[in-house]
Write a protein that holds these residues in place. Sequence first.
Motif, PDB file in Angstrom:
ATOM      1  N   GLY A 158      14.912  11.347 -10.554  1.00  0.00           N
ATOM      2  CA  GLY A 158      14.898  12.168 -11.466  1.00  0.00           C
ATOM      3  C   GLY A 158      13.779  13.393 -10.936  1.00  0.00           C
ATOM      4  N   GLU A 159      13.234  13.132 -11.599  1.00  0.00           N
ATOM      5  CA  GLU A 159      12.434  14.954 -11.756  1.00  0.00           C
ATOM      6  C   GLU A 159      11.175  14.241 -10.689  1.00  0.00           C
ATOM      7  OE1 GLU A 159      11.618  16.724 -15.361  1.00  0.00           O
ATOM      8  OE2 GLU A 159      13.403  17.320 -15.624  1.00  0.00           O
ATOM      9  N   LYS A 160      10.842  12.781 -11.029  1.00  0.00           N
ATOM     10  CA  LYS A 160      10.007  12.478  -9.896  1.00  0.00           C
ATOM     11  C   LYS A 160       9.692  12.852  -8.985  1.00  0.00           C
ATOM     12  CE  LYS A 160       7.139   8.253  -9.793  1.00  0.00           C
ATOM     13  NZ  LYS A 160       7.210   7.035 -10.448  1.00  0.00           N
ATOM     14  N   TRP A 161      10.664  12.590  -7.936  1.00  0.00           N
ATOM     15  CA  TRP A 161      10.903  13.002  -6.176  1.00  0.00           C
ATOM     16  C   TRP A 161      11.018  14.614  -6.183  1.00  0.00           C
ATOM     17  CZ3 TRP A 161      11.894  11.391  -2.022  1.00  0.00           C
ATOM     18  CH2 TRP A 161      11.916  12.223  -0.973  1.00  0.00           C
ATOM     19  N   LEU A 162      11.402  15.873  -7.546  1.00  0.00           N
ATOM     20  CA  LEU A 162      11.204  16.872  -6.893  1.00  0.00           C
ATOM     21  C   LEU A 162       9.577  17.538  -7.131  1.00  0.00           C
ATOM     22  CD1 LEU A 162      13.884  17.693  -9.428  1.00  0.00           C
ATOM     23  CD2 LEU A 162      14.001  17.524  -6.566  1.00  0.00           C
ATOM     24  N   GLY A 163       8.864  16.252  -7.463  1.00  0.00           N
ATOM     25  CA  GLY A 163       7.537  17.111  -8.178  1.00  0.00           C
ATOM     26  C   GLY A 163       7.061  16.897  -9.159  1.00  0.00           C
ATOM     27  N   LYS A 164       8.062  17.204 -10.017  1.00  0.00           N
ATOM     28  CA  LYS A 164       7.718  17.625 -11.570  1.00  0.00           C
ATOM     29  C   LYS A 164       7.471  17.041 -12.490  1.00  0.00           C
ATOM     30  CE  LYS A 164      11.679  20.617 -10.696  1.00  0.00           C
ATOM     31  NZ  LYS A 164      12.698  21.312 -11.392  1.00  0.00           N
ATOM     32  N   GLN A 173       0.673  -1.519   0.347  1.00  0.00           N
ATOM     33  CA  GLN A 173       0.292  -0.058   0.047  1.00  0.00           C
ATOM     34  C   GLN A 173       0.805   0.980  -0.143  1.00  0.00           C
ATOM     35  OE1 GLN A 173      -2.883   0.039   2.569  1.00  0.00           O
ATOM     36  NE2 GLN A 173      -2.779  -2.266   2.959  1.00  0.00           N
ATOM     37  N   VAL A 174       1.809   1.377   0.733  1.00  0.00           N
ATOM     38  CA  VAL A 174       2.885   2.075   1.079  1.00  0.00           C
ATOM     39  C   VAL A 174       3.837   2.670   0.018  1.00  0.00           C
ATOM     40  CG1 VAL A 174       4.492   3.526   2.448  1.00  0.00           C
ATOM     41  CG2 VAL A 174       3.033   2.883   3.713  1.00  0.00           C
ATOM     42  N   ALA A 175       4.005   1.925  -0.656  1.00  0.00           N
ATOM     43  CA  ALA A 175       4.683   1.644  -2.086  1.00  0.00           C
ATOM     44  C   ALA A 175       3.772   1.955  -3.164  1.00  0.00           C
ATOM     45  CB  ALA A 175       5.662  -0.109  -2.771  1.00  0.00           C
ATOM     46  N   ALA A 176       3.161   1.785  -3.329  1.00  0.00           N
ATOM     47  CA  ALA A 176       1.763   2.033  -4.393  1.00  0.00           C
ATOM     48  C   ALA A 176       1.602   3.653  -4.104  1.00  0.00           C
ATOM     49  CB  ALA A 176       0.396   1.052  -4.953  1.00  0.00           C
ATOM     50  N   ALA A 177       1.233   3.915  -2.598  1.00  0.00           N
ATOM     51  CA  ALA A 177       0.868   5.226  -2.920  1.00  0.00           C
ATOM     52  C   ALA A 177       2.207   6.332  -2.955  1.00  0.00           C
ATOM     53  CB  ALA A 177       0.601   5.469  -1.513  1.00  0.00           C
ATOM     54  N   PHE A 178       3.369   6.129  -3.183  1.00  0.00           N
ATOM     55  CA  PHE A 178       3.678   7.095  -3.256  1.00  0.00           C
ATOM     56  C   PHE A 178       4.668   7.099  -5.284  1.00  0.00           C
ATOM     57  CE2 PHE A 178       4.656   7.259   0.834  1.00  0.00           C
ATOM     58  CZ  PHE A 178       4.661   8.784   1.157  1.00  0.00           C
ATOM     59  N   GLY A 179       4.696   5.720  -5.318  1.00  0.00           N
ATOM     60  CA  GLY A 179       4.841   5.725  -7.236  1.00  0.00           C
ATOM     61  C   GLY A 179       6.230   5.522  -7.147  1.00  0.00           C
ATOM     62  N   PHE A 180       6.916   5.704  -6.572  1.00  0.00           N
ATOM     63  CA  PHE A 180       8.416   5.506  -6.608  1.00  0.00           C
ATOM     64  C   PHE A 180       8.868   4.562  -6.824  1.00  0.00           C
ATOM     65  CE2 PHE A 180       7.819   8.956  -3.485  1.00  0.00           C
ATOM     66  CZ  PHE A 180       8.370   9.892  -4.363  1.00  0.00           C
ATOM     67  N   THR A 181      10.675   3.724  -8.001  1.00  0.00           N
ATOM     68  CA  THR A 181      10.697   3.110  -8.215  1.00  0.00           C
ATOM     69  C   THR A 181      12.059   2.797  -7.016  1.00  0.00           C
ATOM     70  OG1 THR A 181      10.971   4.073 -10.805  1.00  0.00           O
ATOM     71  CG2 THR A 181      12.735   2.137  -9.994  1.00  0.00           C
ATOM     72  N   PRO A 182      11.444   1.658  -6.723  1.00  0.00           N
ATOM     73  CA  PRO A 182      12.982   0.982  -5.925  1.00  0.00           C
ATOM     74  C   PRO A 182      14.438   0.686  -6.008  1.00  0.00           C
ATOM     75  CG  PRO A 182      10.799  -0.619  -6.418  1.00  0.00           C
ATOM     76  CD  PRO A 182      10.981   0.714  -7.169  1.00  0.00           C
ATOM     77  N   THR A 226      21.039   8.942  -1.434  1.00  0.00           N
ATOM     78  CA  THR A 226      20.938   9.772  -2.747  1.00  0.00           C
ATOM     79  C   THR A 226      21.361   8.947  -4.441  1.00  0.00           C
ATOM     80  OG1 THR A 226      22.762  11.265  -1.395  1.00  0.00           O
ATOM     81  CG2 THR A 226      23.351  11.095  -3.617  1.00  0.00           C
ATOM     82  N   VAL A 227      21.907   7.756  -3.945  1.00  0.00           N
ATOM     83  CA  VAL A 227      21.048   7.251  -5.323  1.00  0.00           C
ATOM     84  C   VAL A 227      20.260   7.162  -5.334  1.00  0.00           C
ATOM     85  CG1 VAL A 227      22.062   4.920  -6.092  1.00  0.00           C
ATOM     86  CG2 VAL A 227      23.826   5.870  -4.953  1.00  0.00           C
ATOM     87  N   TRP A 228      19.172   6.843  -5.040  1.00  0.00           N
ATOM     88  CA  TRP A 228      17.857   6.132  -4.736  1.00  0.00           C
ATOM     89  C   TRP A 228      17.131   7.445  -5.412  1.00  0.00           C
ATOM     90  CZ3 TRP A 228      13.368   8.443  -3.107  1.00  0.00           C
ATOM     91  CH2 TRP A 228      12.499   8.173  -3.061  1.00  0.00           C
ATOM     92  N   LYS A 229      17.605   9.209  -4.968  1.00  0.00           N
ATOM     93  CA  LYS A 229      17.482  10.173  -5.289  1.00  0.00           C
ATOM     94  C   LYS A 229      17.494  10.567  -6.840  1.00  0.00           C
ATOM     95  CE  LYS A 229      18.300  13.536  -1.752  1.00  0.00           C
ATOM     96  NZ  LYS A 229      17.965  14.861  -1.749  1.00  0.00           N
ATOM     97  N   GLN A 230      18.600  10.305  -6.935  1.00  0.00           N
ATOM     98  CA  GLN A 230      19.399   9.832  -8.023  1.00  0.00           C
ATOM     99  C   GLN A 230      18.595   9.348  -9.157  1.00  0.00           C
ATOM    100  OE1 GLN A 230      23.381   9.305  -8.053  1.00  0.00           O
ATOM    101  NE2 GLN A 230      24.235  11.600  -7.312  1.00  0.00           N
ATOM    102  N   LEU A 231      17.747   8.501  -8.486  1.00  0.00           N
ATOM    103  CA  LEU A 231      17.560   7.013  -9.859  1.00  0.00           C
ATOM    104  C   LEU A 231      15.654   7.455 -10.260  1.00  0.00           C
ATOM    105  CD1 LEU A 231      16.531   4.462 -10.794  1.00  0.00           C
ATOM    106  CD2 LEU A 231      16.219   3.496  -8.198  1.00  0.00           C
ATOM    107  N   TYR A 270      24.613  -3.111  -6.731  1.00  0.00           N
ATOM    108  CA  TYR A 270      23.373  -2.716  -7.045  1.00  0.00           C
ATOM    109  C   TYR A 270      22.980  -2.989  -8.678  1.00  0.00           C
ATOM    110  CZ  TYR A 270      23.798   0.335  -3.157  1.00  0.00           C
ATOM    111  OH  TYR A 270      23.827   0.444  -1.578  1.00  0.00           O
ATOM    112  N   ASP A 271      22.066  -2.877  -9.089  1.00  0.00           N
ATOM    113  CA  ASP A 271      20.941  -2.895  -9.866  1.00  0.00           C
ATOM    114  C   ASP A 271      21.126  -1.893 -11.090  1.00  0.00           C
ATOM    115  OD1 ASP A 271      20.824  -5.519  -9.731  1.00  0.00           O
ATOM    116  OD2 ASP A 271      19.114  -5.090  -8.724  1.00  0.00           O
ATOM    117  N   GLN A 272      20.770  -0.946 -10.813  1.00  0.00           N
ATOM    118  CA  GLN A 272      20.579  -0.076 -11.601  1.00  0.00           C
ATOM    119  C   GLN A 272      21.673   1.211 -11.491  1.00  0.00           C
ATOM    120  OE1 GLN A 272      18.207  -0.343  -8.563  1.00  0.00           O
ATOM    121  NE2 GLN A 272      15.932  -0.057  -9.582  1.00  0.00           N
TER     122      GLN A 272
END
Length: 169
Positions: A163-169, A86-95, A156-161, A115-117
């Motif tokens: 991209g703009e989605k984390w910034l709310g754009k 539920q939490v993962a779906a609500a936020f919609g970020f790439t793990p 930091t690595v997750w935030k870079q993954l 790491y994979d990505q």
Amino acid sequence: MGMEIERKFLLEHYPESLIETGELAVKSEQRIEQTYLAMDDNEELRIRRIEDLATGDVSYTHTFKRGNGLVREEVEYAISESIYSQVAAAFGFTPLTKNRVTADWYGRTIEIDIYDQVQLTVLEVEFASLEEANAFAAPSWFGEDISSQKRYSNKTVWKQLQGEKWLGK
């Protein structure tokens, strides 16, 4: 809150030869997916899905961390698959995904995150005290000590993954 005292190293090559000679004994391997729910310069809140690759057992955790560098406060507890989903779906970020190899090296537990990505392999060692962490002499095969380099932190690595989605754009 519990304290996490660890040093991190930039592992250049997976230590296959040390495993073959028995100097490094693999104890477990896990598949980890983690997503951050909130963070700032000093705190982070994340969820994880952790699969034991030998048994197929899956667990889920919710973690709060405070601080930077070698010593951080940490609270981690188990959550259900339903809450995780539920939490993962609500936020919609790439793990952020990685394999974690836990091994014994001369009586000391080390964790190797592959790491994979991104092209990144990190070796972590936890300690009982800051004095023990500071006194630890790492062998050259551990690589560069990146304990205080924020650019290699999971968040930091997750935030870079994201991209703009984390910034709310």
